[in-house]
Design an enzyme around this catalytic site. Structure first.
Site, short mmCIF file in Angstrom:
data_model
loop_
_atom_site.label_atom_id
_atom_site.label_comp_id
_atom_site.label_asym_id
_atom_site.label_seq_id
_atom_site.Cartn_x
_atom_site.Cartn_y
_atom_site.Cartn_z
N ARG A 166 -2.30 -3.10 4.48
CA ARG A 166 -1.17 -2.95 3.55
C ARG A 166 -1.38 -3.83 2.31
NH1 ARG A 166 0.72 -1.90 8.69
NH2 ARG A 166 1.39 0.28 8.78
N ASP A 195 -5.52 1.49 7.95
CA ASP A 195 -4.19 2.08 8.06
C ASP A 195 -4.01 3.09 6.94
OD1 ASP A 195 -1.29 2.35 8.75
OD2 ASP A 195 -1.71 0.55 9.92
N HIS A 269 -1.84 6.91 11.59
CA HIS A 269 -2.08 5.90 10.55
C HIS A 269 -3.45 6.09 9.90
CE1 HIS A 269 1.54 3.51 10.97
NE2 HIS A 269 1.42 3.56 12.28
N ASP A 332 -0.80 3.92 18.05
CA ASP A 332 0.65 3.84 17.87
C ASP A 332 1.13 4.86 16.84
OD1 ASP A 332 -0.79 2.34 15.89
OD2 ASP A 332 1.13 1.55 15.18
N GLU A 333 2.40 5.16 16.90
CA GLU A 333 3.12 5.90 15.86
C GLU A 333 2.32 7.09 15.34
OE1 GLU A 333 5.84 2.30 14.00
OE2 GLU A 333 3.84 2.61 13.18
N TRP A 406 4.23 -3.74 22.32
CA TRP A 406 4.84 -4.18 21.07
C TRP A 406 6.29 -3.71 20.90
CZ3 TRP A 406 6.63 -1.32 16.80
CH2 TRP A 406 6.36 0.06 16.83
N PHE A 432 5.87 -11.79 13.32
CA PHE A 432 6.03 -12.85 12.34
C PHE A 432 6.28 -12.32 10.92
CE2 PHE A 432 3.72 -16.55 14.71
CZ PHE A 432 4.67 -16.47 15.72
N ASP A 433 6.36 -10.99 10.75
CA ASP A 433 6.79 -10.48 9.45
C ASP A 433 8.31 -10.43 9.36
OD1 ASP A 433 6.29 -8.54 11.47
OD2 ASP A 433 6.48 -6.91 10.05
N TRP A 482 2.31 -8.34 10.05
CA TRP A 482 2.10 -7.15 9.23
C TRP A 482 2.42 -7.49 7.77
CZ3 TRP A 482 -0.25 -3.44 11.87
CH2 TRP A 482 -0.09 -3.40 13.25
N THR A 483 1.71 -6.86 6.84
CA THR A 483 1.77 -7.34 5.47
C THR A 483 2.31 -6.33 4.46
OG1 THR A 483 -0.54 -6.70 5.05
CG2 THR A 483 -0.14 -8.94 5.89
N GLU A 484 3.16 -5.41 4.91
CA GLU A 484 3.77 -4.50 3.93
C GLU A 484 4.41 -5.27 2.78
OE1 GLU A 484 4.22 -2.18 7.88
OE2 GLU A 484 4.12 -4.25 7.20
#
Length: 775
Positions: A166, A195, A269, A332-333, A406, A432-433, A482-484
């Protein structure tokens, strides 16, 4: 307790001899055993030599690490030499016979310090303990108390994740991130490299992955769910790591006994992949690298053999670059929208004989096939796969696959019960986001929610639902970053620290030795390390942390007021603003009526903001409570007792004070007041968080009973339905009625069906309730 007394005696003796007692072995993570021997301390000086066995390259490197750490802290330049047998030495060796290969014994005598490990990794962790024992604010006082420390980690898997898709981060920052993990005794770095928003690793067989797939044309401004209509910055964004850079980083981590576990997220993703190679998608149409966050329908085509050729080519190079026995394949997803319409996918489902059943669709089982096929390929290379907990959904993964849980703890529990290994990383305890502070307006832009240090510290990876035998399948735990919404190193550090310290103790220290108040005291010196290294960390921990529990006889609320290090807490109960002239906190405070407690933490250079707690003690507090409706298993948190624990929820469903229920059943709870009481008011609260499909209660009712079986309605009231523009907030509920005498009270809160304006229209919404008060 005896060891603690010995510790205090030792420090007293040192002080009497004029030596500043600034060496403390009670570091983070807390060692399993510290025994002080009360002899003359070891005085570290420039003549001290760090020695190791001749020809042992790993211990030689460890010696160099120790020398560099000590120079950084103390300014002393110590010599490292093999086989020194005289004079003042710090001796490194690997003679310790322990089944846990990360174990070490650190022995301090008046003449020398010995770090004996079951392996070089064990020695490295002993070095970390020695390093962190020094007060960095008093680096010249280097008298080490004599002691024997026996230590080993609780879990073999102690991980931290970082997403560079991200937002991309430089090689230098990744190395700094690894250094931070090493400081906290972690041994796994889960590196999320691919991703929808960017492919970040060079794959020579498929050059377009980085030529095209590493760059998006622009990036979303603001929050995905809260800031609409969406706006974008109009600036191309990209970056990737060359294979040479990957090798450099892998070696850097290996030197610090950290294994890098790469993640290539498939089959979902994968917009970045399909932008580079659109023929691998179900439609074959051109795609674009994702410019906003979320989940997208375009995924790898599971019916196209070219997709498997591609994956094998990618993983051929991944396994050459990363020696880790674990390879993370995501899973995932992955929406099944395209697969349901794709002739190739449907043909594959038919050819494999996959059929839907009551629990899993044929398309979910097709994903299981994808996972299994990649797993079999990696097995031939001597590797094992890790996947997010969705890989369980096809119910056809092998016993060797490792599940990363998760979405909650359920995936890990289910995996362990079927004898699959699991790594626990439930989002509501270890993402931690999420915000460090409870007031989002004072936090950097984030995905939302509230995850304080204490909630991380309180997490227990082995769920009580598991038997001791099943518990052995829990390899360990990790947190995810995660870094969005995280684009800079300073922001990443801020989200990581000091929560990583709490995680380290969850991963390393025996649960019976954990104590949050003690942890906060020990955290002070680690914060000084962060300061010295220039790491950005969240300062909320310098404020007041409350621990709210029942008074011993449950006749009131007992409040502990904690802060970090040697800080002092001052408080008031008369509504006035506290400062250092007010009452000094020395012991738990008992509150048995509606008192407004205020407190501040005072440190050497700072005074915190004001902590406020309105006592909610009432006739329902700590009384027996029975739920007639089931909670949502993902969001039970404290369960029924959390509804009468005198604590209301924040504007975040994961804060630990909410209890989640399926909207279709709502809440029915019976409270036994213990004797006949007179009541005339009900207060409670439900959460409005419509982006997460959480809607406030639509109706409230209260009933009375003398026997707990036959109830009469006292009153009921419809409630306002959430609107599209409503913010995320706690919605208070208050119901007044004629004075009623009763022993048993039944409270009913009805959920709601999601309205037409919402993407989940027609679905029963989630219902979150925090506290039931009766006056």
């Amino acid at each position: 307790m005896k060891k603690l007394i010995f510790s205090l005696v030792t420090l007293c003796l040192m002080a009497c001899k004029g030596t500043e007692p600034v060496i403390h072995y009670e570091v983070i993570p807390l060692p399993q055993s510290i025994s002080y021997t009360h002899q003359k301390p070891f005085e570290l000086d420039a003549q001290t030599v760090i020695t190791y066995p001749q020809g042992n390259a790993l211990l030689q490197r460890n010696a160099q690490f120790l020398a560099s750490y000590l120079k950084e802290i103390t300014g002393l330049t110590l010599t490292t030499e093999p086989n020194v047998n005289s004079g003042k030495v710090i001796r490194l060796k690997t003679d310790l016979k322990k089944p846990n290969q990360e174990a070490y014994q650190l022995t301090v005598t008046s003449e020398q310090i010995t770090i004996d490990g079951a392996s070089p990794a064990g020695v490295f962790y002993g070095i970390q303990t020695l390093r962190k024992s020094i007060d960095v604010t008093e680096p010249k006082s280097l008298a080490f108390p004599t002691a024997v420390i026996d230590d080993a980690p609780r879990f073999a898997y102690r991980g931290m994740h970082f997403d560079v898709s991200r937002h991309f981060f430089t090689v230098d920052f990744i190395k700094q991130y690894i250094d931070i993990l090493a400081l906290h005794n972690l041994n796994k770095f889960h590196w999320h490299l691919t991703d929808d928003q960017g492919w970040r690793i060079e794959i020579k067989k498929y050059p377009r992955l980085t030529e095209v797939g590493s760059t998006r044309k622009e990036t979303l401004i603001g929050h995905l769910l809260k800031d609409k209509p969406h706006q974008f910055d109009g600036k191309p964004y990209g970056g990737f790591y060359t294979q040479e850079q990957i090798k450099e980083i892998v070696k850097y981590a290996q030197d610090r006994y950290i294994t890098i576990i790469p993640e290539v997220d498939i089959p979902g993703h994968t917009l970045a992949v399909l932008t580079a190679y659109p023929e691998l998608g179900c439609t074959g149409k051109d795609c674009a690298v994702g410019t906003k966050w979320g989940v997208f329908d375009d995924v790898l085509c599971a019916g196209n053999e070219a997709s498997y050729d591609f994956l094998e080519g990618v993983f051929d190079e991944i396994t050459e670059l990363f020696p880790s026995k674990y390879i993370h394949i995501g899973g995932d997803e992955c929406p099944k929208t395209r697969w349901k319409e794709c002739p190739k996918c449907q043909a594959k489902i038919k050819a494999l004989g996959l059929k839907g059943d009551g629990e899993h669709t044929a398309e979910q089982k097709l994903q299981g096939y994808v996972v299994s096929r990649v797993e079999q390929f990696l097995k031939k290379k001597g590797r094992e796969v890790i996947g997010w907990d969705e890989i369980l959904e096809g119910d056809n993964i092998s016993q060797d696959a490792i599940v990363m849980s998760w979405r909650g703890t359920e995936g890990g529990i289910a995996a362990a019960q079927r004898h699959n290994r699991a790594i626990m990383t439930p989002h509501y305890s270890l993402y931690f986001d999420y915000n460090q502070g409870e007031d989002p307006s004072k936090e950097p832009l984030s995905i939302g929610e509230y995850l304080p240090v204490k909630k991380v510290y309180d997490y227990e990876p082995i769920d009580p639902k598991l038997t001791p035998e099943q518990g052995k399948y829990i390899l360990g735990t990790q947190a995810n970053l995660w870094t969005e919404y995280i684009a800079s190193p300073a922001h990443a550090q801020y989200m990581l620290l000091p929560r990583l310290a709490a995680l380290a103790e969850v991963q390393w220290t025996a649960p019976e030795k954990k104590n949050y108040a003690d942890f906060l005291k020990r955290l002070g010196n680690l914060l000084n390390y962060y300061q010295k290294e220039g790491y950005h960390y969240a300062k909320h921990i310098l404020g007041v942390t409350p621990v709210i529990q029942p008074a011993p006889k449950k006749d009131g609320i007992q409040v502990e007021l904690l802060t970090v290090g040697d800080g002092k807490v001052y408080y008031t109960t008369d509504g006035t603003t506290p400062d250092a002239t007010k009452t000094l906190y020395t012991q738990p405070i008992k509150l048995s009526n509606e008192v407004l407690l205020k407190a501040v933490a005072v440190h050497k250079d700072t005074i915190s903001g004001v902590f406020s707690y309105q006592s909610l003690f009432n006739k329902a507090t700590y009384k027996p409570i029975q739920l007639l409706t089931e909670t949502n298993p993902k969001y039970t948190f404290g369960g029924a007792t959390a509804l009468v624990d005198a604590q209301i929820g924040e504007d975040s469903y994961i804060d630990g004070h909410w209890v989640g229920f399926p909207g279709r059943v709502g809440v029915e709870a019976i409270i036994d007041l213990g004797k006949e009481e007179e009541i005339s008011n009900l207060k409670t609260g439900s959460l409005s968080d419509t982006p997460n499909w959480i809607f406030p209660a639509s109706e409230v009712a209260i009933y009375s009973s003398a026997d707990g079986k036959n109830f009469q309605l006292i009153t009921q009231q419809p409630l306002k339905i959430a609107q599209k523009t409503d913010p995320i907030k706690r919605v208070p509920i208050s119901l007044n009625f004629a004075k009623t005498k009763t022993r048993y009270v039944k409270v009913v809160l009805k959920g709601t069906v999601i309205p037409e304006w919402h993407e989940g229209k027609g679905t029963p919404a989630l219902l979150f309730v925090d506290e039931i008060q009766l006056m």
